[in-house]
Design a protein around this motif. Structure first.
Motif, short mmCIF file in Angstrom:
data_model
loop_
_atom_site.label_atom_id
_atom_site.label_comp_id
_atom_site.label_asym_id
_atom_site.label_seq_id
_atom_site.Cartn_x
_atom_site.Cartn_y
_atom_site.Cartn_z
N ARG A 65 46.09 47.64 36.27
CA ARG A 65 46.20 47.49 37.73
C ARG A 65 44.85 47.64 38.41
O ARG A 65 44.51 46.89 39.34
CB ARG A 65 47.20 48.51 38.29
CG ARG A 65 48.64 48.16 37.99
CD ARG A 65 49.60 48.83 38.97
NE ARG A 65 49.52 50.28 38.91
CZ ARG A 65 50.22 51.02 38.07
NH1 ARG A 65 51.02 50.45 37.18
NH2 ARG A 65 50.13 52.34 38.09
N CYS A 68 42.78 44.48 37.85
CA CYS A 68 43.29 43.32 38.58
C CYS A 68 42.99 43.42 40.08
O CYS A 68 42.66 42.40 40.72
CB CYS A 68 44.78 43.16 38.32
SG CYS A 68 45.15 42.64 36.63
N ARG A 69 43.11 44.61 40.65
CA ARG A 69 42.75 44.76 42.06
C ARG A 69 41.26 44.54 42.26
O ARG A 69 40.82 43.87 43.21
CB ARG A 69 43.16 46.15 42.55
CG ARG A 69 44.65 46.35 42.74
CD ARG A 69 45.21 45.44 43.82
NE ARG A 69 44.74 45.76 45.14
CZ ARG A 69 45.35 46.58 45.99
NH1 ARG A 69 46.48 47.16 45.64
NH2 ARG A 69 44.86 46.80 47.19
N PHE A 79 43.30 40.23 48.95
CA PHE A 79 44.60 40.46 48.32
C PHE A 79 45.50 41.18 49.31
O PHE A 79 45.11 42.16 49.94
CB PHE A 79 44.45 41.32 47.06
CG PHE A 79 45.76 41.73 46.44
CD1 PHE A 79 46.45 40.86 45.60
CD2 PHE A 79 46.33 42.97 46.72
CE1 PHE A 79 47.67 41.23 45.05
CE2 PHE A 79 47.54 43.34 46.17
CZ PHE A 79 48.21 42.47 45.32
N ARG A 80 46.72 40.67 49.44
CA ARG A 80 47.69 41.26 50.38
C ARG A 80 49.06 41.28 49.71
O ARG A 80 49.41 40.36 48.98
CB ARG A 80 47.75 40.43 51.66
CG ARG A 80 48.64 40.97 52.75
CD ARG A 80 48.38 40.24 54.07
NE ARG A 80 49.28 40.70 55.11
CZ ARG A 80 50.35 40.03 55.53
NH1 ARG A 80 50.65 38.86 54.98
NH2 ARG A 80 51.12 40.51 56.48
N SER A 81 49.82 42.34 49.94
CA SER A 81 51.18 42.39 49.39
C SER A 81 52.16 42.80 50.48
O SER A 81 51.81 43.54 51.41
CB SER A 81 51.26 43.36 48.21
OG SER A 81 51.07 44.70 48.64
N ALA A 107 48.33 43.49 40.10
CA ALA A 107 47.52 44.32 40.98
C ALA A 107 48.31 45.42 41.68
O ALA A 107 47.76 46.44 42.08
CB ALA A 107 46.84 43.43 42.03
N ARG A 108 49.61 45.23 41.83
CA ARG A 108 50.43 46.19 42.59
C ARG A 108 51.40 46.96 41.70
O ARG A 108 51.68 48.13 41.94
CB ARG A 108 51.20 45.42 43.67
CG ARG A 108 52.20 46.24 44.48
CD ARG A 108 51.57 46.89 45.68
NE ARG A 108 52.52 47.78 46.32
CZ ARG A 108 53.41 47.41 47.25
NH1 ARG A 108 53.47 46.15 47.63
NH2 ARG A 108 54.22 48.29 47.80
#
Length: 282
Positions: A65, A68-69, A79-81, A107-108
């Protein structure tokens, strides 16, 4: 898996000038150090994690993680979730647009990809996939029983397996029809009453003035040129990962019903620019 999807419109192409190559170096070198350095750390930690925890991976997903972030920071892509990753036992299904999906979906939340066996032999990507616990499937019908058993083992162990029901990647501005074949694995007596499926939408927004398909990877596009195009883009755009509410498998009559419901939800979450919408309407 199906054959690769292709478009009747040529993919975007940018000429590489001196500044573009400078951006490739400034972004590509840190990205390579991050990815392969992270891989080395992960493999070292796995040497200790495996004897203690065996099939389970309580430590190494945190490394994945982080990498990836940080990869999006190196690329300059925002990056947005939205929404919350599910806590229930089960699998994740998503649309598939690019090799960047690997970073976006890891990433999350910890996930384990389900991929065709050919990917395990790809230089670079194959090494990363194997080390992070990807489940490789073979199109040989003789392997179906063993693969079904492996799915059950991983899912019941609490691993969130991630499937791409389209069977291939698209240009990032459309979602291809879902194939229901892989959903059959969720309807076995051992799994049907235990599992939830979480639909996830990946939306790539290219920077203003760029082709909205900038981040899409499809057809016979080679990885290296697409990587260079992504590294050289200026300015960069954004990727949004939208987590939708999980669906309980036992509430659906068949794999086709579940596949249709997931496709409908994922389509509803796709965020498109006016330029992308106009391109789709042609």
């Amino acid at each position: 898996m199906s054959s690769t999807w292709d478009s009747n419109v040529a993919p975007p192409h940018r000429k590489m000038g001196p500044m573009a190559w400078l951006r490739v170096g400034l972004r590509g070198v840190p990205l390579a150090i991050l990815v392969f350095g992270g891989l080395a750390v992960l493999l070292l930690v796995r040497l200790v994690e495996r004897p203690i925890h065996g099939f389970h991976r309580p430590w190494t997903p945190h490394i994945t993680r982080f990498v990836c972030r940080a990869a999006f920071i190196c690329l300059g892509v925002r990056f947005r979730s939205e929404g919350q990753p599910m806590q229930q036992r089960g699998a994740v299904v998503s649309n598939h647009a690019s090799w960047l999906d690997i970073f976006a979906l890891n990433a999350r939340k910890r996930v384990y990809f389900v991929s065709k066996s050919e990917v395990s032999k790809w230089p670079g990507i194959g090494w990363l996939a194997r080390s992070t616990g990807t489940v490789f499937i073979d199109r040989d019908p003789r392997q179906a029983r063993e693969q079904k058993k492996l799915f059950e083992q991983r899912l019941l162990a609490g691993h969130k397996l991630l499937f791409f029901p389209e069977g291939t990647s698209s240009d990032g501005i459309r979602i291809l029809p879902f194939k229901s074949t892989l959903f059959a694995a969720f309807f076995t007596p051992e799994l049907k009453n235990e599992l939830y499926i979480q639909p996830v939408t990946l939306s790539y927004q290219a920077p203003n003035g760029s082709d909205p398909r900038l981040y899409g990877w499809w057809g016979d596009m080679d990885f290296a040129p697409h990587l260079l195009q992504t590294l050289s883009a200026a300015p960069q755009g954004q990727v949004t990962v939208t987590y939708h509410g999980p669906l309980k498998v036992s509430e659906f009559e068949s794999r086709k019903d579940l596949a249709f419901a997931c496709e409908k939800i994922i389509r509803s979450g796709l965020k498109l620019s006016p330029v992308a919408q106009a391109m789709l309407s042609k």
